[in-house]
Scaffold this active site. Structure first.
Site, PDB file in Angstrom:
ATOM      1  N   GLN A   1      -0.503 -75.879 -49.000  1.00 41.08           N
ATOM      2  CA  GLN A   1      -0.183 -76.803 -50.083  1.00 41.08           C
ATOM      3  C   GLN A   1      -1.445 -77.495 -50.584  1.00 41.08           C
ATOM      4  O   GLN A   1      -2.488 -77.440 -49.936  1.00 41.08           O
ATOM      5  CB  GLN A   1       0.819 -77.857 -49.576  1.00 41.08           C
TER       6      GLN A   1
ATOM      7  N   ASP B   1      10.858 -84.904 -39.811  1.00 46.03           N
ATOM      8  CA  ASP B   1      10.089 -85.633 -40.822  1.00 46.03           C
ATOM      9  C   ASP B   1       9.380 -84.591 -41.668  1.00 46.03           C
ATOM     10  O   ASP B   1       8.177 -84.399 -41.570  1.00 46.03           O
ATOM     11  CB  ASP B   1       9.065 -86.539 -40.113  1.00 46.03           C
TER      12      ASP B   1
HETATM   13  N1  AAT Z   1       5.582 -88.973 -42.574  1.00 44.18           N
HETATM   14  C1  AAT Z   1       5.261 -88.609 -43.919  1.00 44.18           C
HETATM   15  C2  AAT Z   1       6.251 -87.922 -44.584  1.00 44.18           C
HETATM   16  C3  AAT Z   1       6.459 -86.624 -44.762  1.00 44.18           C
HETATM   17  S1  AAT Z   1       5.336 -85.503 -44.218  1.00 44.18           S
HETATM   18  C4  AAT Z   1       6.123 -83.975 -44.087  1.00 44.18           C
HETATM   19  C5  AAT Z   1       5.258 -82.970 -43.298  1.00 44.18           C
HETATM   20  O1  AAT Z   1       6.045 -81.818 -43.026  1.00 44.18           O
HETATM   21  C6  AAT Z   1       3.995 -82.468 -44.012  1.00 44.18           C
HETATM   22  O2  AAT Z   1       2.864 -82.827 -43.267  1.00 44.18           O
HETATM   23  C7  AAT Z   1       4.192 -80.954 -44.072  1.00 44.18           C
HETATM   24  O3  AAT Z   1       2.977 -80.230 -43.923  1.00 44.18           O
HETATM   25  C8  AAT Z   1       5.146 -80.714 -42.916  1.00 44.18           C
HETATM   26  N2  AAT Z   1       5.907 -79.471 -42.999  1.00 44.18           N
HETATM   27  C9  AAT Z   1       6.443 -78.880 -44.097  1.00 44.18           C
HETATM   28  N3  AAT Z   1       7.022 -77.726 -43.783  1.00 44.18           N
HETATM   29  C10 AAT Z   1       6.889 -77.558 -42.438  1.00 44.18           C
HETATM   30  C11 AAT Z   1       7.274 -76.536 -41.526  1.00 44.18           C
HETATM   31  N4  AAT Z   1       7.936 -75.440 -41.943  1.00 44.18           N
HETATM   32  N5  AAT Z   1       6.961 -76.692 -40.218  1.00 44.18           N
HETATM   33  C12 AAT Z   1       6.304 -77.796 -39.789  1.00 44.18           C
HETATM   34  N6  AAT Z   1       5.907 -78.783 -40.611  1.00 44.18           N
HETATM   35  C13 AAT Z   1       6.179 -78.669 -41.926  1.00 44.18           C
HETATM   36  C14 AAT Z   1       7.721 -86.294 -45.469  1.00 44.18           C
HETATM   37  C15 AAT Z   1       7.921 -87.143 -46.671  1.00 44.18           C
HETATM   38  C16 AAT Z   1       9.259 -86.954 -47.333  1.00 44.18           C
HETATM   39  C17 AAT Z   1       9.170 -87.102 -48.820  1.00 44.18           C
HETATM   40  C18 AAT Z   1      10.506 -87.298 -49.432  1.00 44.18           C
HETATM   41  N7  AAT Z   1      10.454 -87.116 -50.860  1.00 44.18           N
END
Ligand code: AAT
Length: 292
Positions: free
Chosen positions: A34, A159
């Site tokens: 990303q 999360d």
């Molecule tokens: N705490 C901050 C909020 C977040 S971060 C969400 C995280 O999920 C990101 O760092 C992303 O890289 C990770 N992520 C995404 N897909 C995957 C996956 N398949 N496996 C592991 N990690 C992943 C979320 C904010 C929410 C926003 C609402 N609009």
């Protein structure tokens, strides 16, 4: 660009934009998964943006991270083994670390760049990684959960980012099935569940998947987070078959924790009153997601 507003547009919130004023751009790079952007805003502190979607700001991250961590962990007597899916900024780890009953925390974040950027620009969140109970796994949570030992966790906190890009499959049924298997009987799941104003259908789908998978009641809670689209964010809470969990009345209240955690940061948002209040839902939502 300094002094300009940045407008966040996305098909997740068609027909509207939210905006913040930029003081300076601190970081902008494409990872394998990303586009990662960090900027200093005029009024919300530093901001982390992934693929054009605000993930957190220094000013209001407390609301999201504290709620997503303590809603589940305060709902069971003494959580010991916890998994975080996503959360590479470390903020949820920082919150889990307040619980001295916890013995082991696995975290599975797909994007190492998010972790590195957080350690550099968001030390108040990344402090969560300093907890010796944390075991970091960099990889796709889909894959991680496929190999997770059955019944390992007391609580799982998802999360993750919005279901566009690397988090696409994290709202689908097979993923929830692996979450349920990784939880012990009577274990709890807290899953980021978008905005009730914008994503009612997505919420409805997630609720029906969870009802089928967890074979028990599914609860929806929400909190105000001004920099998330429409200013609110929701959380889905459910538990696997086993000792019944009363999410609405925290059995492990935060006020009774001993305060023996590494960082000394005070809670800013969560308390037992906010916990209970978070489950009060507007009538339209009760009707639409059949929670009445
Ligand atoms: N705490 C901050 C909020 C977040 S971060 C969400 C995280 O999920 C990101 O760092 C992303 O890289 C990770 N992520 C995404 N897909 C995957 C996956 N398949 N496996 C592991 N990690 C992943 C979320 C904010 C929410 C926003 C609402 N609009």
């Amino acid at each position: 660009d300094a002094g300009k507003m940045v407008y966040f547009n996305n098909p997740m919130w068609p027909g509207e934009a939210h905006s913040l004023k930029v003081e300076s751009i601190l970081f902008k790079e494409k990872s394998d998964y990303q586009e990662v952007l960090v900027f200093e805003s005029s009024t919300y502190g530093k901001v982390l943006v992934l693929d054009g979607i605000v993930q957190l700001t220094e000013k209001d991250e407390c609301a999201y991270q504290e709620m997503i961590a303590h809603l589940p962990l305060c709902s069971i007597p003494s959580p010991k083994t916890v998994l975080v899916v996503g959360g590479g900024d470390g903020g949820v780890l920082r919150e889990i670390s307040r619980h001295s009953s916890v013995e082991h925390i696995d975290i599975c974040e797909i994007d190492k760049m998010v972790i590195d950027v957080s350690k550099k620009f968001f030390p108040e969140l990344a402090v969560g990684f300093e907890d010796p109970r944390v075991d970091l796994h960099v990889g796709d949570a889909i894959e991680f959960l496929r190999h997770a030992p059955k019944g390992k966790y007391d609580a799982i906190i998802v999360d993750s980012s919005d279901p566009v890009g690397p988090a696409q499959e994290l709202v689908e049924k097979p993923f929830f099935e692996t979450l349920a298997q990784a939880l012990r009987p009577g274990g709890v799941l807290c899953n980021m569940a978008e905005s009730m104003w914008l994503h009612t259908h997505l919420i409805e789908d997630m609720i029906s998947i969870c009802r089928e998978t967890f074979k028990g009641p599914v609860h929806y809670a929400w909190a105000s987070v001004p920099t998330y689209p429409s200013g609110v964010i929701g959380f889905l809470l459910c538990s696997t078959e086993g000792p019944p969990v009363d999410f609405l009345n925290p059995i492990n209240p935060i006020e009774k924790l001993d305060g023996a955690y590494l960082h000394k940061r005070e809670l800013r948002f969560y308390n037992s009153e906010m916990h209970r209040a978070a489950f009060a839902l507007p009538s339209f939502l009760k009707r639409e997601v059949r929670l009445l």
